[in-house]
Design a protein around this motif. Structure first.
Motif, PDB file in Angstrom:
ATOM      1  N   ARG A  12       3.368   2.458   8.997  1.00  0.00           N
ATOM      2  CA  ARG A  12       3.343   2.794  10.416  1.00  0.00           C
ATOM      3  C   ARG A  12       4.027   4.138  10.648  1.00  0.00           C
ATOM      4  NH1 ARG A  12       4.147  -2.935  10.800  1.00  0.00           N
ATOM      5  NH2 ARG A  12       6.386  -2.639  10.868  1.00  0.00           N
ATOM      6  N   PRO A  13       3.677   4.836  11.721  1.00  0.00           N
ATOM      7  CA  PRO A  13       4.291   6.145  11.998  1.00  0.00           C
ATOM      8  C   PRO A  13       5.814   6.105  12.111  1.00  0.00           C
ATOM      9  CG  PRO A  13       2.312   5.895  13.315  1.00  0.00           C
ATOM     10  CD  PRO A  13       2.565   4.563  12.654  1.00  0.00           C
ATOM     11  N   ASP A 113      -5.981   2.478  13.033  1.00  0.00           N
ATOM     12  CA  ASP A 113      -5.687   1.202  12.372  1.00  0.00           C
ATOM     13  C   ASP A 113      -4.185   0.931  12.233  1.00  0.00           C
ATOM     14  OD1 ASP A 113      -4.942   2.962  10.371  1.00  0.00           O
ATOM     15  OD2 ASP A 113      -6.422   2.263   8.908  1.00  0.00           O
ATOM     16  N   GLY A 114      -3.341   1.789  12.820  1.00  0.00           N
ATOM     17  CA  GLY A 114      -1.894   1.583  12.764  1.00  0.00           C
ATOM     18  C   GLY A 114      -1.200   2.308  11.637  1.00  0.00           C
ATOM     19  N   ARG A 115      -1.970   2.845  10.695  1.00  0.00           N
ATOM     20  CA  ARG A 115      -1.366   3.619   9.611  1.00  0.00           C
ATOM     21  C   ARG A 115      -0.985   5.001  10.146  1.00  0.00           C
ATOM     22  NH1 ARG A 115      -4.874   4.558   5.167  1.00  0.00           N
ATOM     23  NH2 ARG A 115      -6.472   4.735   6.749  1.00  0.00           N
ATOM     24  N   THR A 116      -0.549   5.878   9.249  1.00  0.00           N
ATOM     25  CA  THR A 116      -0.024   7.183   9.652  1.00  0.00           C
ATOM     26  C   THR A 116      -0.903   8.320   9.165  1.00  0.00           C
ATOM     27  OG1 THR A 116       2.239   6.353   9.596  1.00  0.00           O
ATOM     28  CG2 THR A 116       1.965   8.738   9.407  1.00  0.00           C
ATOM     29  N   LEU A 117      -1.178   9.252  10.065  1.00  0.00           N
ATOM     30  CA  LEU A 117      -1.753  10.534   9.691  1.00  0.00           C
ATOM     31  C   LEU A 117      -0.581  11.481   9.479  1.00  0.00           C
ATOM     32  CD1 LEU A 117      -4.090  12.511   9.251  1.00  0.00           C
ATOM     33  CD2 LEU A 117      -4.044  12.954  11.726  1.00  0.00           C
ATOM     34  N   TYR A 118      -0.475  12.002   8.269  1.00  0.00           N
ATOM     35  CA  TYR A 118       0.621  12.906   7.891  1.00  0.00           C
ATOM     36  C   TYR A 118       0.035  14.284   7.643  1.00  0.00           C
ATOM     37  CZ  TYR A 118       4.212  15.082   5.011  1.00  0.00           C
ATOM     38  OH  TYR A 118       5.145  15.947   4.496  1.00  0.00           O
ATOM     39  N   LEU A 148       4.049  10.945  -1.873  1.00  0.00           N
ATOM     40  CA  LEU A 148       4.104  10.404  -0.518  1.00  0.00           C
ATOM     41  C   LEU A 148       3.155   9.221  -0.365  1.00  0.00           C
ATOM     42  CD1 LEU A 148       4.242  13.745   1.475  1.00  0.00           C
ATOM     43  CD2 LEU A 148       6.002  11.961   1.515  1.00  0.00           C
ATOM     44  N   ARG A 149       1.928   9.355  -0.876  1.00  0.00           N
ATOM     45  CA  ARG A 149       0.951   8.254  -0.791  1.00  0.00           C
ATOM     46  C   ARG A 149       1.443   7.041  -1.579  1.00  0.00           C
ATOM     47  NH1 ARG A 149      -2.826  12.526  -1.032  1.00  0.00           N
ATOM     48  NH2 ARG A 149      -2.938  12.281  -3.262  1.00  0.00           N
ATOM     49  N   GLN A 150       2.052   7.270  -2.750  1.00  0.00           N
ATOM     50  CA  GLN A 150       2.557   6.158  -3.554  1.00  0.00           C
ATOM     51  C   GLN A 150       3.721   5.446  -2.878  1.00  0.00           C
ATOM     52  OE1 GLN A 150       3.606   8.220  -7.159  1.00  0.00           O
ATOM     53  NE2 GLN A 150       1.658   7.754  -8.165  1.00  0.00           N
ATOM     54  N   LEU A 151       4.611   6.206  -2.275  1.00  0.00           N
ATOM     55  CA  LEU A 151       5.832   5.639  -1.716  1.00  0.00           C
ATOM     56  C   LEU A 151       5.654   5.049  -0.322  1.00  0.00           C
ATOM     57  CD1 LEU A 151       8.261   8.449  -2.870  1.00  0.00           C
ATOM     58  CD2 LEU A 151       8.207   6.092  -3.731  1.00  0.00           C
ATOM     59  N   ALA A 152       4.692   5.536   0.444  1.00  0.00           N
ATOM     60  CA  ALA A 152       4.550   5.123   1.844  1.00  0.00           C
ATOM     61  C   ALA A 152       4.523   3.604   2.045  1.00  0.00           C
ATOM     62  CB  ALA A 152       3.321   5.768   2.474  1.00  0.00           C
ATOM     63  N   PRO A 153       3.832   2.828   1.215  1.00  0.00           N
ATOM     64  CA  PRO A 153       3.853   1.379   1.444  1.00  0.00           C
ATOM     65  C   PRO A 153       5.245   0.766   1.334  1.00  0.00           C
ATOM     66  CG  PRO A 153       2.007   1.960   0.044  1.00  0.00           C
ATOM     67  CD  PRO A 153       2.858   3.204   0.178  1.00  0.00           C
ATOM     68  N   THR A 154       6.168   1.397   0.634  1.00  0.00           N
ATOM     69  CA  THR A 154       7.533   0.860   0.515  1.00  0.00           C
ATOM     70  C   THR A 154       8.377   1.175   1.729  1.00  0.00           C
ATOM     71  OG1 THR A 154       8.549   2.791  -0.580  1.00  0.00           O
ATOM     72  CG2 THR A 154       7.395   1.192  -1.990  1.00  0.00           C
ATOM     73  N   TRP A 155       7.863   1.980   2.659  1.00  0.00           N
ATOM     74  CA  TRP A 155       8.614   2.335   3.861  1.00  0.00           C
ATOM     75  C   TRP A 155       8.388   1.342   4.985  1.00  0.00           C
ATOM     76  CZ3 TRP A 155       6.268   7.887   3.819  1.00  0.00           C
ATOM     77  CH2 TRP A 155       6.763   8.586   2.722  1.00  0.00           C
ATOM     78  N   ALA A 156       7.789   0.205   4.717  1.00  0.00           N
ATOM     79  CA  ALA A 156       7.436  -0.749   5.771  1.00  0.00           C
ATOM     80  C   ALA A 156       8.610  -1.594   6.245  1.00  0.00           C
ATOM     81  CB  ALA A 156       6.300  -1.651   5.300  1.00  0.00           C
ATOM     82  N   PHE A 157       9.794  -1.431   5.669  1.00  0.00           N
ATOM     83  CA  PHE A 157      10.956  -2.196   6.103  1.00  0.00           C
ATOM     84  C   PHE A 157      11.258  -1.891   7.563  1.00  0.00           C
ATOM     85  CE2 PHE A 157      15.604  -2.449   6.668  1.00  0.00           C
ATOM     86  CZ  PHE A 157      15.728  -3.813   6.559  1.00  0.00           C
ATOM     87  N   ASP A 158      11.423  -2.913   8.359  1.00  0.00           N
ATOM     88  CA  ASP A 158      11.651  -2.761   9.791  1.00  0.00           C
ATOM     89  C   ASP A 158      13.048  -3.268  10.131  1.00  0.00           C
ATOM     90  OD1 ASP A 158       8.982  -1.961   9.941  1.00  0.00           O
ATOM     91  OD2 ASP A 158       8.320  -4.025  10.226  1.00  0.00           O
ATOM     92  N   PRO A 159      14.043  -2.384  10.148  1.00  0.00           N
ATOM     93  CA  PRO A 159      15.399  -2.846  10.478  1.00  0.00           C
ATOM     94  C   PRO A 159      15.419  -3.517  11.847  1.00  0.00           C
ATOM     95  CG  PRO A 159      15.422  -0.558   9.731  1.00  0.00           C
ATOM     96  CD  PRO A 159      13.988  -0.961   9.895  1.00  0.00           C
ATOM     97  N   PRO A 160      16.183  -4.584  11.994  1.00  0.00           N
ATOM     98  CA  PRO A 160      16.263  -5.262  13.295  1.00  0.00           C
ATOM     99  C   PRO A 160      16.644  -4.266  14.386  1.00  0.00           C
ATOM    100  CG  PRO A 160      17.402  -6.531  11.613  1.00  0.00           C
ATOM    101  CD  PRO A 160      17.026  -5.209  10.988  1.00  0.00           C
ATOM    102  N   GLY A 161      15.990  -4.427  15.542  1.00  0.00           N
ATOM    103  CA  GLY A 161      16.291  -3.564  16.672  1.00  0.00           C
ATOM    104  C   GLY A 161      15.477  -2.286  16.729  1.00  0.00           C
ATOM    105  N   THR A 162      14.607  -2.039  15.730  1.00  0.00           N
ATOM    106  CA  THR A 162      13.782  -0.839  15.769  1.00  0.00           C
ATOM    107  C   THR A 162      12.455  -1.141  16.451  1.00  0.00           C
ATOM    108  OG1 THR A 162      12.715  -1.277  13.644  1.00  0.00           O
ATOM    109  CG2 THR A 162      14.764   0.021  13.598  1.00  0.00           C
ATOM    110  N   ALA A 163      11.754  -0.084  16.822  1.00  0.00           N
ATOM    111  CA  ALA A 163      10.438  -0.247  17.452  1.00  0.00           C
ATOM    112  C   ALA A 163       9.476  -0.964  16.518  1.00  0.00           C
ATOM    113  CB  ALA A 163       9.882   1.113  17.864  1.00  0.00           C
ATOM    114  N   ASP A 164       9.563  -0.671  15.205  1.00  0.00           N
ATOM    115  CA  ASP A 164       8.673  -1.341  14.260  1.00  0.00           C
ATOM    116  C   ASP A 164       8.926  -2.843  14.222  1.00  0.00           C
ATOM    117  OD1 ASP A 164       7.384   0.963  13.588  1.00  0.00           O
ATOM    118  OD2 ASP A 164       8.348   1.192  11.642  1.00  0.00           O
TER     119      ASP A 164
END
Length: 193
Positions: A12-13, A113-118, A148-164
């Motif tokens: 997600r963005p 689709d909710g993914r990110t355009l970088y 960036l393409r390889q790592l992006a799926p690992t950035w999906a962690f959504d800390p509590p209290g964030t918009a994600d």
């Protein structure tokens, strides 16, 4: 010289935006060719703030090769839904100091689709050496794009209290188009950057 990337990232963005502000992500994206250590008291922050940050690049993670400044800002006047991070710093000493101009802009926005355009644009100037410096810089930028393409799926962690976290579906699943990393240290199935 100008080098550009346009990628679709599987996150997600908001997650991509957090990753762009992470020194840890910078280090992952440039590895194994480079690494960075902080020259500031207190070392590397968890998240970059606007302003100047002094770093020492290290070739292959070990060999010090000068001093560099990351000078971050958030340009305004962008279309709705677009966020941009600009690094107007550059190398002070070492081989990268051949660039007398460094303007690196990274923008994120949502895809349908909710993914990110970088989008990533580097404008750098090395004077008479532009022609010699262009290909290695372009090749390194392609490496960055791949990482960036390889790592992006690992950035999906959504800390509590964030918009994600608030956008997560009630059934606990991530919205369509997002992925989670299977190797999160807490066993949640969600990796961090």
């Amino acid at each position: 010289m100008r080098v550009m990337l346009k990628l679709e990232l599987d996150c997600r963005p908001d997650a991509a935006w957090r990753a762009l502000h992470s020194p840890a992500v910078l280090r992952e994206v440039v590895a194994p060719w480079l690494d960075f250590t902080s020259l500031e008291p207190g070392g590397l922050p968890t998240s970059w703030a606007e302003g100047r940050h002094r770093l020492q690049p290290r070739a292959f993670g070990r060999v010090p090769i000068g001093e560099e400044v990351v000078d971050l800002s958030h340009p305004g006047g962008l279309p709705p839904g677009v966020r941009m991070l600009r690094d107007g710093g550059g190398a002070l000493t070492g081989p990268f100091a051949l660039f007398d101009r460094w303007d690196h802009r990274m923008a994120v926005s949502a895809l349908p689709d909710g993914r990110t355009l970088y989008r990533d644009r580097l404008v750098a100037h090395a004077g008479a050496l532009d022609a010699v410096a262009w290909y290695p810089t372009w090749a390194f930028w392609q490496w960055r794009g791949r990482r960036l393409r390889q790592l992006a799926p690992t950035w999906a962690f959504d800390p509590p209290g964030t918009a994600d976290a608030a956008a997560a579906r009630p059934d606990g699943e991530s919205p369509p188009g997002t992925h989670t990393a299977p190797d999160a240290p807490d066993g949640s199935g969600r990796g961090t950057a």
